[in-house]
Scaffold this motif. Structure first.
Motif, PDB file in Angstrom:
ATOM      1  N   ASP A  46       0.801  -1.219   0.000  1.00  0.00           N
ATOM      2  CA  ASP A  46       0.000   0.000   0.000  1.00  0.00           C
ATOM      3  C   ASP A  46       0.838   1.275   0.000  1.00  0.00           C
ATOM      4  O   ASP A  46       0.293   2.368  -0.167  1.00  0.00           O
ATOM      5  CB  ASP A  46      -0.987  -0.001   1.162  1.00  0.00           C
ATOM      6  CG  ASP A  46      -0.326  -0.184   2.517  1.00  0.00           C
ATOM      7  OD1 ASP A  46       0.915  -0.265   2.582  1.00  0.00           O
ATOM      8  OD2 ASP A  46      -1.055  -0.256   3.521  1.00  0.00           O
ATOM      9  N   ASN A  47       2.140   1.156   0.157  1.00  0.00           N
ATOM     10  CA  ASN A  47       2.995   2.330   0.002  1.00  0.00           C
ATOM     11  C   ASN A  47       3.264   2.624  -1.471  1.00  0.00           C
ATOM     12  O   ASN A  47       3.712   3.722  -1.828  1.00  0.00           O
ATOM     13  CB  ASN A  47       4.324   2.140   0.743  1.00  0.00           C
ATOM     14  CG  ASN A  47       5.079   0.905   0.286  1.00  0.00           C
ATOM     15  OD1 ASN A  47       4.459  -0.131   0.000  1.00  0.00           O
ATOM     16  ND2 ASN A  47       6.401   0.973   0.233  1.00  0.00           N
ATOM     17  N   TRP A  48       2.964   1.650  -2.337  1.00  0.00           N
ATOM     18  CA  TRP A  48       3.184   1.802  -3.770  1.00  0.00           C
ATOM     19  C   TRP A  48       1.903   1.809  -4.583  1.00  0.00           C
ATOM     20  O   TRP A  48       1.859   2.394  -5.666  1.00  0.00           O
ATOM     21  CB  TRP A  48       4.073   0.664  -4.295  1.00  0.00           C
ATOM     22  CG  TRP A  48       5.488   0.740  -3.852  1.00  0.00           C
ATOM     23  CD1 TRP A  48       6.077   0.064  -2.812  1.00  0.00           C
ATOM     24  CD2 TRP A  48       6.534   1.549  -4.416  1.00  0.00           C
ATOM     25  NE1 TRP A  48       7.410   0.392  -2.706  1.00  0.00           N
ATOM     26  CE2 TRP A  48       7.718   1.302  -3.686  1.00  0.00           C
ATOM     27  CE3 TRP A  48       6.576   2.448  -5.481  1.00  0.00           C
ATOM     28  CZ2 TRP A  48       8.920   1.931  -3.984  1.00  0.00           C
ATOM     29  CZ3 TRP A  48       7.787   3.072  -5.786  1.00  0.00           C
ATOM     30  CH2 TRP A  48       8.937   2.818  -5.029  1.00  0.00           C
ATOM     31  N   PHE A  49       0.848   1.133  -4.093  1.00  0.00           N
ATOM     32  CA  PHE A  49      -0.360   0.943  -4.884  1.00  0.00           C
ATOM     33  C   PHE A  49      -1.617   1.387  -4.144  1.00  0.00           C
ATOM     34  O   PHE A  49      -1.754   1.164  -2.948  1.00  0.00           O
ATOM     35  CB  PHE A  49      -0.542  -0.532  -5.265  1.00  0.00           C
ATOM     36  CG  PHE A  49       0.341  -0.996  -6.381  1.00  0.00           C
ATOM     37  CD1 PHE A  49      -0.070  -0.883  -7.701  1.00  0.00           C
ATOM     38  CD2 PHE A  49       1.593  -1.535  -6.120  1.00  0.00           C
ATOM     39  CE1 PHE A  49       0.738  -1.312  -8.737  1.00  0.00           C
ATOM     40  CE2 PHE A  49       2.418  -1.962  -7.148  1.00  0.00           C
ATOM     41  CZ  PHE A  49       1.986  -1.851  -8.464  1.00  0.00           C
ATOM     42  N   ASP A  50      -2.543   2.000  -4.902  1.00  0.00           N
ATOM     43  CA  ASP A  50      -3.921   2.215  -4.449  1.00  0.00           C
ATOM     44  C   ASP A  50      -4.801   1.202  -5.164  1.00  0.00           C
ATOM     45  O   ASP A  50      -4.640   0.958  -6.368  1.00  0.00           O
ATOM     46  CB  ASP A  50      -4.406   3.626  -4.806  1.00  0.00           C
ATOM     47  CG  ASP A  50      -3.804   4.696  -3.923  1.00  0.00           C
ATOM     48  OD1 ASP A  50      -3.687   4.455  -2.711  1.00  0.00           O
ATOM     49  OD2 ASP A  50      -3.451   5.766  -4.455  1.00  0.00           O
ATOM     50  N   MET A  51      -5.752   0.626  -4.437  1.00  0.00           N
ATOM     51  CA  MET A  51      -6.708  -0.321  -5.012  1.00  0.00           C
ATOM     52  C   MET A  51      -8.035   0.394  -5.217  1.00  0.00           C
ATOM     53  O   MET A  51      -8.583   0.997  -4.283  1.00  0.00           O
ATOM     54  CB  MET A  51      -6.887  -1.529  -4.096  1.00  0.00           C
ATOM     55  CG  MET A  51      -5.586  -2.156  -3.602  1.00  0.00           C
ATOM     56  SD  MET A  51      -4.505  -2.783  -4.923  1.00  0.00           S
ATOM     57  CE  MET A  51      -5.433  -4.235  -5.443  1.00  0.00           C
TER      58      MET A  51
END
Length: 234
Positions: free
Chosen positions: A203-208
Motif C-alpha cells: 500500500d505504500n506503492w499501490f492504491d486499489m
C-alpha cells in the motif's frame, strides 16, 4: 549498463503535435475516488465491472499527468495479453499486423481524449504511445514510463511478474481489469488473484480502486444486463 538516450519527453512531443487533451470529469463517486488516488502519485489497480471507464480514465489521467505535472515521462506503454493464443507467433502477418486486433480499443480512446481522429496514429509515430503484448515484454526496461496493463484478468501470474519487473526508474504502472470477465478456461491459469493480493499489501506503492455495477457509464443496457446477470447467478 547502457548510456541514457537523449529521448524527448512525451509532454514535449504532445506539444509539438499541437494535441490538446479534452476535459473529462468523473461521473461517479468511485471514479472521483480514483482521480484523487491517482493524484497521490502512487501506481494504481482498477478492478470491477465492465463499462465503468477503467481504461478510459487510466489513459486520461496518464495523459493529464504527462501534460500538467513536472515529471518528465518519455511515453505511455499499453500492455495486454494475447488472450486465447498466449503466443501469437503462428498468426499471419508482421508483428504490427498481429497486434492490431488487440490495439483497436486504445485507438478510439486516444482519439476521443484529444478530439482528433488521427491522434493515436500521430502518438504512435512520434513515440508518445507504444503498445505491446506480454509475449514481447521480457528483456526490456521501461524507464520514465507510465505503463497501463489492460485486461489484467487474462494474465497468468508469470506474465504479471514479467510486466511489473520491467519497471525502471521514474516509472509507474496501472492495472485495469475484471476477474469476472476472464477468458481462461482452466482453473490453474486463474491465479491473478494471488498477484493482486501482493499488490494490495504494497500500500505504500499501490492504491486499489473498486468499481461496481453502479459505476457503469457505458450505457443503460450494459448496466441493466450486468445487474440481471449478477442477480441470475446469485
Amino acid at each position: 549498463m547502457s548510456a541514457k538516450k537523449n529521448v524527448k519527453s512525451a509532454k514535449a512531443l504532445i506539444n509539438k503535435q499541437h494535441l490538446e487533451l479534452q476535459k473529462f470529469d468523473p461521473l461517479t463517486e468511485s471514479q472521483s475516488k480514483f482521480f484523487e488516488n491517482y493524484d497521490s502519485g502512487k501506481s494504481q489497480v482498477l478492478s470491477g465491472s465492465a463499462g465503468t471507464g477503467k481504461t478510459f480514465m487510466s489513459l486520461y489521467k496518464a495523459f493529464d499527468e504527462i501534460i500538467n505535472s513536472k515529471v518528465n515521462y518519455r511515453r505511455i506503454v499499453i500492455v495486454r495479453s494475447a488472450v486465447a493464443t498466449r503466443d501469437i507467433g503462428h498468426l499471419p502477418g508482421t508483428l504490427e499486423e498481429k497486434q492490431a486486433i488487440y490495439e483497436r480499443p486504445y485507438i478510439g480512446i486516444c482519439n476521443e481524449l484529444f478530439g482528433r481522429g488521427d491522434t493515436y496514429g500521430l502518438m504512435k509515430k512520434n513515440g508518445i504511445v507504444d503498445f505491446m503484448l506480454t509475449s514481447y515484454v521480457r528483456g526490456i526496461t521501461l524507464d520514465e514510463t507510465i505503463v497501463i496493463v489492460d485486461e489484467y484478468q487474462n494474465l497468468t501470474s508469470a506474465e504479471a511478474d514479467s510486466i511489473i519487473t520491467r519497471l525502471g526508474k521514474g516509472s509507474k504502472i496501472i492495472f485495469c481489469g475484471d476477474t469476472c470477465q476472464t477468458d481462461f478456461t482452466k482453473n490453474a491459469e486463474k491465479d491473478i488473484d494471488k498477484f493482486l493480493y501482493v499488490l494490495e499489501k504494497m500500500d505504500n506503492w499501490f492504491d486499489m480502486n473498486e468499481f461496481t455495477v453502479d459505476d457503469i457509464v457505458r450505457s443503460g443496457i450494459v448496466k441493466d444486463y450486468i445487474k440481471a446477470k449478477q442477480h441470475h447467478h446469485g
